[in-house]
Every structure is written in C-alpha cells, then in structure tokens.
Motif scaffolding. Structure first.
Motif, short mmCIF file in Angstrom:
data_model
loop_
_atom_site.label_atom_id
_atom_site.label_comp_id
_atom_site.label_asym_id
_atom_site.label_seq_id
_atom_site.Cartn_x
_atom_site.Cartn_y
_atom_site.Cartn_z
N ALA A 21 38.58 37.82 44.42
CA ALA A 21 38.98 39.21 44.26
C ALA A 21 38.11 40.16 45.04
O ALA A 21 38.56 41.19 45.52
CB ALA A 21 38.94 39.60 42.78
N GLY A 233 44.98 36.46 50.28
CA GLY A 233 45.30 36.46 48.87
C GLY A 233 46.14 35.28 48.46
O GLY A 233 46.69 34.55 49.30
N GLN A 252 43.08 38.60 43.83
CA GLN A 252 43.73 39.18 45.00
C GLN A 252 44.93 38.34 45.39
O GLN A 252 44.84 37.11 45.47
CB GLN A 252 42.77 39.31 46.18
CG GLN A 252 43.39 40.05 47.37
CD GLN A 252 42.35 40.51 48.37
OE1 GLN A 252 41.38 41.15 48.01
NE2 GLN A 252 42.54 40.17 49.63
N GLU A 367 48.42 43.24 50.54
CA GLU A 367 47.43 42.68 49.64
C GLU A 367 47.46 43.43 48.31
O GLU A 367 47.51 44.66 48.30
CB GLU A 367 46.02 42.78 50.23
CG GLU A 367 45.80 41.95 51.46
CD GLU A 367 44.44 42.16 52.08
OE1 GLU A 367 44.05 41.34 52.92
OE2 GLU A 367 43.77 43.16 51.72
N LEU A 369 45.37 43.84 44.78
CA LEU A 369 44.09 43.58 44.14
C LEU A 369 44.14 44.07 42.70
O LEU A 369 44.39 45.25 42.45
CB LEU A 369 42.97 44.29 44.88
CG LEU A 369 41.55 44.12 44.33
CD1 LEU A 369 41.08 42.68 44.51
CD2 LEU A 369 40.58 45.07 45.04
N ASN A 409 38.46 42.17 53.45
CA ASN A 409 38.07 40.80 53.11
C ASN A 409 36.95 40.28 54.00
O ASN A 409 36.23 39.37 53.62
CB ASN A 409 39.28 39.87 53.23
CG ASN A 409 40.50 40.45 52.56
OD1 ASN A 409 40.47 40.73 51.38
ND2 ASN A 409 41.58 40.64 53.30
#
Length: 651
Positions: A21, A233, A252, A367, A369, A409
C-alpha cells in the motif's frame, strides 16, 4: 503507547513484509530503461487506412519514423517485426508462425539504421504475437526495468502459444518487465487480447484509430516506457452497479477506466474507523484530451447518500502524467456529524468516475489506494499546529545528484534536508519522497535552470501527503529563463505533522495530520513546437523541521491490528552527512532516519485486513497476490555545476 503481544508484533512484521500500500522503491538504475518495439507486418496491414492516406503499413512506418526521430540519443531501443517474411496462404502458416525477425537488437539507438529497416519492410504474412513477445523479451536484459512496446492491428493467428499465456510467462521473469500494447484499428476481440497482455505484465493498453493517432500514441508510449509512470497494484475490476461492487481490504489496487465511466468499490468499516480512498489516473503523453476529471463519491450502508465527494481535474492532460483525487471518510468516528444512514458501521461504497469527453476511446490505468485508520483510544498526541514550516535559511552545501522516480510507487527518497539536483526532460513528471515522523514538517522549493534554447511549456510542482492528498501546488510558464516554484518566493510547506491537525480550519494545516512519506512531484511540460535536445537542470531545496514526538495511541482488536505503516526499506538517493541539522537546528540523524521503518511509535497505524488477516498473510508468504514493483537503487548521476538559475512552475 499500545502494548502488543508477541503474536501481534509478528503479524505486523509479516504485514510489513508483504504489503504494497505504501511500498515504493527507488527509480531504476541508469538514465533510461531499454525498450524493444515489436511491429505488426502481417497481411492485414496492407488494408487501406482511414482517409485514403495509404495502407496501415504506410501509417505504421510513418509512426515508427516519427517515434525514432523523437528518441533521446542515449536511448537503448531495439526493433522486431513479425509477418514480413512469408505470405498468408495455408501452406505458409507453419513458416509464417515462426516469422519473427529482430531488425535491430537493443543497443544505443541508430536512428538512420532503424528507419531504413522499417522502410524496407513489406506486410504479407501471419500474426504470431505470442512468439513475437518471447523473441522480444529474449532481446532485453534479464533484470532491471525494461519494456516491450507492441503494435498490432489484429489478433494472434498462430496460437499456440496464446499471447495472454505468454504474457503470464513473461510476468514470472520479473516485475520490472512490462509490455505496453497498441491496438491499431482493432476489433473487440483483438482489443481484449492486447489488453490482457498489458494487464498481465503491468503494462498499459492504448487504442489508435487512424494513422494520425498511431503516430502520436507510438511515440508517447515508447517515451513512457523509457522513463514513465508505472501503474502498480493488485488487479481489481470495479462494477457498474454499487450492489455488486467488489469488497476491498486496505492496500493498493489497479483498474482501468474508459473516458466516461464510473466504477464502484465496497469497503467494510467498523465503529471508529477512518477510511482514506485515493484514485490516481495515469495518462499517456499525447492524451487525446486536455481536460480530465476524476471524481470520488461515497455512499453508506443500504445505499444511503453520504453527501460527500471529491473532484480534481487536470487541464494539461495532453502532456501526460497523473491526476489524483482523495476522499477521507470518518462517519463512524464518535462525534462526527454525518447523515444518519452514514454514521453506522457497515459496507460503504466508493464510486470513482472518470469524465473526459470528446476525442479518443482510450482506457487508462487507475491506481486505487485504500487505507483504514483505527480509532484513537488513548492520547491524541501533540496539540494542533497553527503555522507552516519555513526556510530558516536556504539549504547549504553542494547539490546532490538524484534520479527521480516515475510515480508515487517509485518515488526516490530524499534523505533529509539539503539540495538535490538532476535533469528533467520535456514531458516528464518526477516523484521524490521525504519521510516525516510525528512532530516533523517540511518546506521545499524547485528551481528550473535557464537554458537559452529552452522551449515554451508549463512547469508544475505539487506536494502530496502519505494518503495522496495534494497539500499545495504551483504552476507557471517556462520559456527558457530561470524559474523558481512557488513563484511567490515562499516555499511549499507543511506544518509539523500531528494527529490533531485534522481539526484545523486551514486546509494546508489539516492535510498534514498523518505521519509517513510525503511526496514532491515536479513536472516539465511537453514543448510547444520542436523539442530541443536534452533537458532542463532542476534543483529541489528541502528543509525538514521538528523533532520526533509521540503520536496518537490507536485502539483495535486482534483482527484490527493497528500495525506500523507498511513500507519496505527503499534505497535513499544519497546518505545524509552525519550531524546535519534540521531547520530549527536540531539533529535529524543519519541516513537511516530518512528510511521507512517498522517502528510502531513513528509510523501511522493502519488496519491491514479483516477477520482473516493472519491466514491471508500466511498464504501471501507462498503465493504473493499483489503486484509489487521493485527496482534497483538509482546510481546518482554526475551533476554539472550549480543549476540554481531559475525554473517555471506548472500544473
């Protein structure tokens, strides 16, 4: 502080080891990643293109030529072609399905040779996509960031091997190998196949509907493969119906959205939980539209309207990059004043909407989260802050060379206060991160150096919290003269991070109510007109102020373990000299202080899963279900002189 049993401590450590995450690592080693381009030269490419501008093969040749012209001189690019060596008769199928030819191996680009090879190609045969992927992958290094860019106008006509199965094979060769696919006037079946290849390798899929769009998309996808935002993810597919929305646990995820589409995702919240739900859409350079909108809305159990949504927009989406929207929800926290149907524990649904009307039919990766903060049952920590951190004095010392990451990331760690520099190229968006413990804050500014032949474009910088909430940004025009962001002379800053900041009236103070990694994003827009060779030197001056203090005391049951914020240790850009000081003059420690830690007193606890967390994490030891993009530590580039001459800001 919360006391934990040995079992809970072991669980926290295991969660830290396998969570993604908040698990970025440093950018890939070297300036640019190697790329293998694979071009369809099958018989279907002899079909006439839209508008009578020649065949599809003619369009592909023009697109490759334009792409090659735009490559940086140091790019490592190779080219393979399939379908050009045989005809398409039944008698030639066996040979045609082996017909994959490496025109140029992956080496420092020879633009003239590449263009000559493509110009001489004739379309005639079969479409062995699976075999072409294997051949292209064999031309790339065995480790490190590397990519394949595949252009096809149809499905594989030679399976086995099935292209999606080959993509799964390639994914096992390492998380740093990605295949980006481009469908040139493809039907639904071919689009699904190409999208499957991309999804299984962590790549992206793009549509090209005619010669002009192919010319644009091939160049931008290749540039992005060289150095780009890497979506990351666990794959998830949101539904069009909130009732059937997939239930997410903290972590994620990665989905894709059409230009105008909404998707629903469900989250189970217990009494006292605060949910942070962020969506980051990733746009290719040359995106068909300038305006992109990303909206998040929350509804409560049984579909109750919670009357809360967040919306962000990007008015320069054609430059590529990303757009992030974050919604926090604390309806079940005691004392909240949320609507009646949204103040009880239960299943909440988050709706994510992409709205990009007009032109193109491209899907983009998004993405997602999710982080869940358990209730505070003890001390809430230090009092709320009333002011932002400032530069007590400009950071001193030499500029340290860094290599910015291409995404949240992969953000490169800046190891404390100091001056950091590198070269940013036109159309790039770079990510850095600074770790703030409870009681610490940061201030920074960005300088874009002047260059006489600099192109006219926009520049931008933004600061994001650990939950991807943008705290502040600044943007302006760059015309080749020195520009500093923010342009008002004051740094972009946070207050010292304390839990009670969330109650502040000032949003700049309120957004710094969690500890963890704060993200500095720097962008140089696409040049208007011809792009000059090389990039623009950029310097990021960073100040970190405040001493580490005790944070809030979180509660939670055994299956709601408030474990340390899960972040594996990345490689710092460069060690901070021992004895360096904070803005306030206190020691910040050595390089280890700037790295992620599992120290429970310093990182915000997050619920990692529901009732089955122990079992799920144990399974993860043997079968990792998430996609974690890990890269080698960057090699700090040599930094020619001091570029503190000026930069413009942009969004």
């Amino acid at each position: 502080m919360i006391r934990r049993t040995a079992a809970l401590a072991a669980l926290a450590a295991l969660a830290c080891a396998f969570s993604f995450a908040n698990a970025p690592s440093a950018a890939a080693e070297g300036e640019l990643s190697p790329v293998m381009v694979v071009l369809d030269s099958s018989g279907s490419m002899t079909a006439r293109d839209v508008g009578g501008k020649g065949t599809r093969m003619d369009a592909a040749k023009r697109a490759v030529g334009s792409m090659v012209d735009g490559l940086p001189a140091q790019a490592q690019v190779g080219l393979a072609i399939y379908g050009a060596g045989t005809g398409s008769s039944g008698a030639e199928k066996a040979a045609g399905c082996r017909d994959v030819r490496v025109v140029r191996p992956v080496t420092t680009v020879d633009k003239a040779a590449l263009k000559r090879a493509v110009s001489a190609t004739k379309a005639s045969g079969y479409t062995p996509i699976g075999q072409a992927l294997r051949t292209a992958a064999a031309q790339l290094p065995k480790e490190g960031q590397r990519s394949i860019v595949l252009v096809s106008d149809g499905e594989d006509t030679c399976a086995p091997p099935q292209p999606c199965e080959v993509a799964k094979e390639l994914s096992k060769q390492g998380v740093d190998l990605h295949v980006h696919t481009i469908g040139f006037r493809v039907d639904a079946n071919a689009r699904a196949q190409l999208a499957c290849i991309a999804q299984n390798t962590g790549g992206t899929y793009h549509d090209a509907t005619d010669a002009d769009s192919l010319l644009g998309v091939l160049g931008r996808v290749t540039e992005r493969a060289l150095r780009h935002y890497e979506p990351t993810g666990k794959p998830i597919t949101g539904t069009a119906d909130p009732v059937t929305a997939p239930t997410m646990t903290p972590g994620q995820y990665l989905d894709t959205l059409d230009p105008v589409e909404e998707r629903f995702y469900a989250v189970d919240l217990k009494a006292g939980d605060t949910a942070y739900f962020a969506a980051t859409a990733v746009f290719p350079r040359g995106n068909p539209r300038d305006l992109e909108v990303l909206d998040i809305k929350v509804t409560g159990p049984n579909g109750a309207d919670c009357y809360q949504s967040e919306r962000e927009l990007n008015t320069r989406a054609k430059d590529g990059g990303s757009l992030t929207t974050m919604l926090s929800w604390n309806g079940t926290v005691a004392g909240s004043s949320k609507p009646k149907g949204c103040s009880v524990p239960g299943k909440y649904v988050f709706r994510v909407t992409r709205d990009a009307r007009g032109g193109g039919a491209d899907r983009v990766p998004v993405e997602l989260l999710l982080r869940i903060e358990p209730p505070v049952t003890g001390s809430q920590g230090e009092p709320a802050q009333t002011s932002l951190v400032e530069f007590a004095q400009p950071p001193a010392g030499a500029v340290r060379g860094v290599r910015g990451g291409g995404s949240f990331n992969e953000a490169t760690t800046l190891s404390g206060p100091g001056r950091y520099g590198e070269t940013i190229y036109y159309g790039e968006e770079l990510f850095y991160r600074v770790k703030l413990d409870w009681g610490q804050g940061l201030a920074y500014r960005v300088t874009f150096a002047g260059r006489p032949d600099g192109a006219t474009t926009n520049i931008r910088t933004g600061l994001f919290s650990p939950i991807r909430n943008e705290i502040r940004f600044d943007t302006t025009a760059y015309t080749g003269s020195t520009k500093v962001l923010p342009s008002n002379g004051k740094p972009i800053a946070t207050p010292r991070a304390v839990y009670l900041n969330r109650n502040a009236n000032d949003s700049s103070l309120r957004k710094a109510s969690v500890d963890g990694w704060y993200y500095i994003v720097v962008k140089l827009g696409v040049a208007s007109g011809d792009t000059p060779p090389g990039g623009v030197p950029v310097t990021v001056d960073v100040a970190v102020a405040g001493d580490k203090v005790a944070g809030p005391e979180y509660g939670g049951s055994a299956d709601e373990t408030p474990a340390a914020s899960p972040t594996p240790e990345p490689s710092a850009s460069e060690p901070t000299p021992s004895g360096s000081t904070t803005e306030a003059g206190g020691p910040i420690g050595n390089d280890d202080d700037a790295r992620p830690t599992s120290d429970e007193s310093s990182m915000l606890p997050w619920i990692l899963a529901g009732a089955g967390v122990v079992l799920l994490l144990a399974i993860a030891v043997t079968v990792t279900a998430v996609v974690v993009r890990r890269r080698k530590p960057p090699t700090p580039p040599t930094y020619p002189g001091n570029p503190m001459q000026g930069w413009p800001n942009q969004r």
